[in-house]
Scaffold this active site. Structure first.
Site, PDB file in Angstrom:
ATOM      1  N   THR A 167       1.049  -1.377   0.060  1.00  0.00           N
ATOM      2  CA  THR A 167      -0.136  -0.067  -0.099  1.00  0.00           C
ATOM      3  C   THR A 167       0.684   1.147   0.184  1.00  0.00           C
ATOM      4  O   THR A 167       2.161   1.190   0.247  1.00  0.00           O
ATOM      5  CB  THR A 167      -1.119   0.109   1.556  1.00  0.00           C
ATOM      6  OG1 THR A 167      -0.079   0.236   2.389  1.00  0.00           O
ATOM      7  CG2 THR A 167      -1.407  -1.239   1.330  1.00  0.00           C
ATOM      8  N   ARG A 191       6.557   0.479   1.920  1.00  0.00           N
ATOM      9  CA  ARG A 191       6.974   1.670   2.712  1.00  0.00           C
ATOM     10  C   ARG A 191       7.293   1.500   4.280  1.00  0.00           C
ATOM     11  O   ARG A 191       6.325   0.824   4.788  1.00  0.00           O
ATOM     12  CB  ARG A 191       5.836   2.878   2.577  1.00  0.00           C
ATOM     13  CG  ARG A 191       5.933   3.776   1.121  1.00  0.00           C
ATOM     14  CD  ARG A 191       7.440   4.489   0.876  1.00  0.00           C
ATOM     15  NE  ARG A 191       7.626   5.235  -0.257  1.00  0.00           N
ATOM     16  CZ  ARG A 191       8.184   4.579  -1.249  1.00  0.00           C
ATOM     17  NH1 ARG A 191       8.819   3.460  -1.195  1.00  0.00           N
ATOM     18  NH2 ARG A 191       8.507   5.124  -2.568  1.00  0.00           N
ATOM     19  N   GLU A 227      15.579   5.813   7.338  1.00  0.00           N
ATOM     20  CA  GLU A 227      16.437   5.004   6.453  1.00  0.00           C
ATOM     21  C   GLU A 227      17.683   6.010   6.333  1.00  0.00           C
ATOM     22  O   GLU A 227      17.656   7.411   5.851  1.00  0.00           O
ATOM     23  CB  GLU A 227      15.825   4.977   4.963  1.00  0.00           C
ATOM     24  CG  GLU A 227      14.823   3.995   5.188  1.00  0.00           C
ATOM     25  CD  GLU A 227      14.069   3.418   3.808  1.00  0.00           C
ATOM     26  OE1 GLU A 227      14.510   4.161   2.870  1.00  0.00           O
ATOM     27  OE2 GLU A 227      13.332   2.629   3.879  1.00  0.00           O
ATOM     28  N   HIS A 287      16.598  -1.070   1.346  1.00  0.00           N
ATOM     29  CA  HIS A 287      15.606  -0.219   0.133  1.00  0.00           C
ATOM     30  C   HIS A 287      16.119  -0.689  -1.225  1.00  0.00           C
ATOM     31  O   HIS A 287      16.341   0.454  -2.213  1.00  0.00           O
ATOM     32  CB  HIS A 287      15.567   1.319   0.714  1.00  0.00           C
ATOM     33  CG  HIS A 287      14.115   1.559  -0.009  1.00  0.00           C
ATOM     34  ND1 HIS A 287      13.524   2.803   0.575  1.00  0.00           N
ATOM     35  CD2 HIS A 287      13.413   1.135  -0.925  1.00  0.00           C
ATOM     36  CE1 HIS A 287      12.628   3.067   0.036  1.00  0.00           C
ATOM     37  NE2 HIS A 287      12.371   2.257  -1.138  1.00  0.00           N
ATOM     38  N   GLY A 338      14.138  -2.334  -3.410  1.00  0.00           N
ATOM     39  CA  GLY A 338      12.910  -2.653  -4.389  1.00  0.00           C
ATOM     40  C   GLY A 338      13.090  -2.524  -5.746  1.00  0.00           C
ATOM     41  O   GLY A 338      12.760  -3.103  -6.623  1.00  0.00           O
ATOM     42  N   ALA A 339      13.477  -1.191  -6.033  1.00  0.00           N
ATOM     43  CA  ALA A 339      13.842  -0.725  -7.389  1.00  0.00           C
ATOM     44  C   ALA A 339      15.009  -0.713  -7.675  1.00  0.00           C
ATOM     45  O   ALA A 339      15.360  -0.061  -8.781  1.00  0.00           O
ATOM     46  CB  ALA A 339      13.001   0.688  -7.541  1.00  0.00           C
TER      47      ALA A 339
END
Length: 527
Positions: A207, A236, A265, A283, A285-286
Site C-alpha cells: 500500500t 514503505r 532510512e 531499500h 525494491g527498485a
C-alpha cells in the site's frame, strides 16, 4: 489541456542516461546536479520549470516555495513521500510518478524475501561463511499449500500473487479500491482485514504510506494472526509498526520478517535489523538495472507527452487534467475561464464571493463537468496576487471560503451549455455560455438573453441599463471621447426593463466610472 511550457529541467539524483537524452531530444534543457543540500536546492530550483528526483531528494514546502517557475516534479519511481504533494498542489505544480517502472523489480524482491523466510536462506549463508555446517538449525517449511495475505492489490500486489501462486500458495487479499471481481480474475480472494489476519501463514503489504495505512500491522492485528506468521514489507516503512513487530518477534507471535524499508532510512535503531529472524535489505525494491532504466525513461517520456499535449500518465495530484488533451476540451476550458473572468469583472465591487454553482447541460458535457468547473474558478480567481490553475484552484477556492457546487443536467435547448451562478455579499450574478463553431460564446447574462451569441474574445464592455433608443448613441459618444472604437454590439432579445448589453471595443476604458451617468452597472475585460 493546453501544452505546458517546460524549457528547463533539473535532475537532482542519479537516473538512467536515457532520461536526459529523451528530454534534450525534445528541446528541453537539462542540468544534472546531484547530492545537493537543502539550501543548495532552494537556491537552484528557481531557475527551472521541471525537477526530476528519485527518493533521496526531499522536495519540502520550503523548496517548493522557492520554486517560482516550477511546473512539474517528476519522481522516477512509485512512492512520492519525499515530495510535499499538498504544497505542490497549492502552488499549481504537477507531481508525477512512474507507476509501473519498478513493478516487476519490487514484486520479485518480495517473492525473494518470502522464499528466504520460508527456508532461512540468508542465515544459512552467513553460517556457512563462518565455517559451520548446521543443517538442523535451518529447518524450513514449504510454501506449497500455505496462505499468503496480500494487503494492497495494485500493480505490485498483482504480480506478487501470480508468482507465489506458482509455488502452490493460496492467495487472499484486501484492497479498498480494486474491485473483488477484478482481483478474483487473477486468483486473489478479497476479504476484510479482520477475516484476513487469522488465515495467513505469510503477509505482504503493498500500500502507499498514508494516515490510513500507518501502523496497519500493529499489536492488535498481530494478536489476531496465526502464531508464527511471517511478514514482508517492500512498500514503505511505517506500514508495519516497527515496535509492534519487534514485540511480536520476541514473543514468537511473528516467526520472521523480511524488511526492505524502514521508518528511518538508514535505521539508527538496529534492533530489528540485528534480530536473528529478520531478513533486511537497504531499500532495494527498485534497485535493478531494468527498473532504473525503465523509471528514468518513463518519467522523461511522460513529461514530453504532457508538454506536447498528447496525454498525461502518472499525475499524482492532477487527475483532473487526464481528460483535457483534446481540442474539444481546450475549447471548453477556454469557455469556462472566459465565463469566470466575466463574472469576476461583474462582481469586482461586490466581493467577497460566497458561493459558485456550475451546471453543465447536454450529453457531450457530461464528462467535462469537473475540468470545466475548475476552469470557471480559474477565471473567477485570476487577479493580482493569485495564480490559479486547474491543479490548485479548488484548494484556493476553499481557502477563500468559497462554497463550490457542480452538477450535470440534461440538455436545455439546442446547445450543450454551461450555466454559472455566483453569489456575493450583495446579490447573485448568472451567466450561460457555450461553444459554437469552436468559439466560446455568451448566451445570457443575469437574465438578459442576447439576440446573437456574444463571442468571448478580445476587449468587451458590458453594461446594464434601462431599454432606451438613445442608449447606444450616448455610450458611443462617451467611448469616442475616450478614444475607444466600437467594433461590435450585442443587444438582448427583450426590450423592457433593466437589461445587459455588450460592446466589443478596440481597448478598455481607462476609467469605467465615466459610464455611471448612463448605466446602472458596468464591467469590462480582455479575453
Amino acid at each position: 489541456m493546453a501544452p505546458i511550457a517546460i524549457k528547463s529541467v533539473l535532475i537532482s539524483e542519479s537516473v538512467d542516461p536515457r532520461c536526459k537524452s529523451i528530454l534534450e531530444e525534445n528541446g528541453i534543457r537539462v542540468t544534472e546536479k546531484q547530492n545537493m543540500k537543502k539550501d543548495e536546492l532552494i537556491a537552484e530550483i528557481k531557475n527551472y520549470d521541471g525537477l526530476v528526483v528519485r527518493s533521496a531528494t526531499k522536495v519540502t514546502a520550503d523548496v517548493i516555495g522557492a520554486a517560482d517557475n516550477l511546473k512539474i516534479i517528476g519522481r522516477a519511481g512509485t512512492g512520492v513521500d519525499n515530495v510535499d504533494v499538498d504544497a505542490a498542489t497549492k502552488k499549481g505544480i504537477i507531481v508525477m510518478n512512474t507507476p509501473s517502472g519498478n513493478t516487476i523489480s519490487a514484486a520479485e524482491l518480495t517473492c525473494a524475501l518470502l522464499i528466504s523466510l520460508s527456508r532461512n536462506v540468508p542465515q544459512a549463508v552467513i553460517s556457512m561463511k563462518q565455517g559451520n555446517w548446521d543443517r538442523k538449525k535451518f529447518m524450513g517449511s514449504e510454501l506449497f499449500g500455505k496462505v499468503l495475505g496480500i494487503v494492497g492489490l495494485g500493480r505490485i500486489g498483482k504480480e506478487v500473487a501470480s508468482r507465489m501462486q506458482s509455488f502452490g500458495m493460496r492467495t487472499i487479499g484486501y484492497d479498498p479500491i480494486t474491485p473483488p471481481q477484478v482481483s478474483a480474475s487473477w486468483g486473489v480472494e478479497q476479504m476484510p482485514l479482520e477475516e484476513l489476519w487469522p488465515q495467513c501463514d505469510y503477509i505482504t503489504v503493498h500500500t502507499p504510506l498514508m494516515p490510513s495505512t500507518v501502523g496497519l500491522l500493529n499489536d492488535e492485528s498481530f494478536a489476531k494472526c496465526k502464531k508464527g506468521v511471517k511478514v514482508v514489507n517492500c512498500a514503505r516503512g511505517g506500514i508495519i509498526d516497527e515496535a509492534a513487530l519487534l514485540r511480536a518477534l520476541e514473543s514468537g507471535q511473528c516467526g520472521g520478517a523480511g524488511l526492505d524499508v524502514f521508518v528511518e532510512e538508514p535505521p539508527k535503531d538496529r534492533a530489528l535489523v540485528e534480530h536473528p529472524n529478520v531478513i533486511s535489505c537497504p531499500h532495494l525494491g527498485a534497485s535493478t538495472k531494468e527498473a532504473q532504466a525503465r523509471c528514468g525513461e518513463d518519467i522523461a517520456l511522460q513529461m514530453v507527452d504532457m508538454v506536447n499535449g498528447r496525454k498525461l500518465i502518472g499525475a499524482v495530484n492532477a487527475q483532473i487534467l487526464v481528460s483535457t488533451f483534446t481540442e474539444e476540451s481546450h475549447q471548453l476550458i477556454r469557455l469556462g475561464e472566459a465565463v469566470g473572468a466575466l463574472l469576476q469583472a461583474c462582481t469586482t465591487s461586490n466581493k467577497p464571493l460566497s458561493s459558485v454553482q456550475i451546471t453543465t447541460l447536454g450529453d457531450s458535457m457530461k464528462t467535462s463537468t469537473s475540468y470545466l468547473s475548475s476552469s470557471v474558478l480559474v477565471g473567477l480567481l485570476k487577479h493580482d496576487g493569485c495564480s490559479p490553475n486547474l491543479i490548485n484552484v479548488l484548494s484556493l477556492s476553499k481557502e477563500a471560503g468559497i462554497k463550490v457546487s457542480q452538477s450535470h443536467c440534461e440538455a436545455e435547448g439546442a446547445f450543450d451549455v454551461c450555466r454559472v451562478e455566483v453569489v456575493t455579499s450583495s446579490g447573485s450574478y448568472k451567466a450561460i455560455g457555450a461553444v459554437q463553431g469552436g468559439v466560446p460564446v455568451l448566451l445570457e447574462l443575469c437574465g438578459s438573453v442576447f439576440r446573437q451569441p456574444v463571442s468571448l474574445a478580445g476587449s468587451l464592455l458590458f453594461f446594464k441599463a434601462p431599454a432606451n433608443p438613445q442608449l447606444l448613441s450616448s455610450v458611443a459618444g462617451l467611448l469616442s471621447t475616450a478614444g475607444v472604437v466600437i467594433e461590435s454590439f450585442s443587444a438582448p432579445m427583450d426590450h423592457n426593463g433593466d437589461l445587459w448589453y455588450c460592446v466589443g471595443v478596440s481597448s478598455l476604458l481607462p476609467d469605467l466610472s465615466t459610464l455611471k451617468p448612463l448605466v446602472e452597472n458596468a464591467a469590462q475585460l480582455s479575453i
